[in-house]
Design an enzyme around this catalytic site. Sequence first.
Site, PDB file in Angstrom:
ATOM      1  N   LYS A  62      -5.925   5.312  10.116  1.00 48.65           N
ATOM      2  CA  LYS A  62      -6.562   6.309   9.264  1.00 48.65           C
ATOM      3  C   LYS A  62      -7.956   6.590   9.804  1.00 48.65           C
ATOM      4  CE  LYS A  62      -8.049   2.948   5.742  1.00 48.65           C
ATOM      5  NZ  LYS A  62      -8.034   2.633   4.316  1.00 48.65           N
ATOM      6  N   ARG A  71       0.859  -1.184   0.000  1.00 47.29           N
ATOM      7  CA  ARG A  71       0.000   0.000   0.000  1.00 47.29           C
ATOM      8  C   ARG A  71       0.894   1.234   0.000  1.00 47.29           C
ATOM      9  NH1 ARG A  71      -4.038   0.541   4.934  1.00 47.29           N
ATOM     10  NH2 ARG A  71      -5.082  -1.222   3.877  1.00 47.29           N
ATOM     11  N   SER A 110     -12.771  -4.006  -0.380  1.00 48.04           N
ATOM     12  CA  SER A 110     -13.096  -3.623   0.990  1.00 48.04           C
ATOM     13  C   SER A 110     -14.597  -3.445   1.161  1.00 48.04           C
ATOM     14  CB  SER A 110     -12.411  -2.298   1.347  1.00 48.04           C
ATOM     15  OG  SER A 110     -11.017  -2.413   1.342  1.00 48.04           O
TER      16      SER A 110
END
Length: 210
Positions: A130, A32, A101
């Site tokens: 996050k 990522r 997701s």
Amino acid sequence: MRALPSRIYPVVDRADWVATLGQAGAKLIQLRLKDMAEDALRAEIRRGAALARTHGVSLVLNDYWRIAIEEGLDFIHLGQEDLDEADLPAIRRAGLRLGVSTHSHDELQRALDVRPDYVALGPVWPTKLKKMPWGPQGVERLREWKRLVGDLPLVAIGGITLARAPSCIAAGADCVSAVSDFIRMPDPAGQVRAWLDATRPADVTGGTIT
């Protein structure tokens, strides 16, 4: 439906982690990358792919589906917002396996409609990595999601630690994912080995861990 190659799924922010964690036994790793110039981004992805091949790792690239196609990667992982612009037929033609997701029933249905190779549910516990508009899902939601997805592999992510991982597997997750509990630990390679031990079927119980 093809199973995922591992019960554990580290998420990393640099290609070099693929070697470190792959050598320790992680066989499914997500790369990522954020806020990188195009040339540097592509170079990092190529390095990650090369290290994955060396260490027998299935590399999952987050977000950058065009580059994943061009570089011949194994998997692409997309968020719900990424589905708006992704060329799903092109992803399939390239032979990429797709993860999506999910955080709600509507998002799960949307994910199932695109016929992914796995769905991820999160955050299972609170996470500080996050800011997210969704509250913790909890292990009961994992049980519900597994009933809804059937044989489709289910990944649990968000706030998962070594102590919490077995309860996710016991609740129906096929695979458990984390960032901090791998790359931010004093001994990341040792952490991979500990997660592998903790998620072996014989070691998993039905207890709830908070």
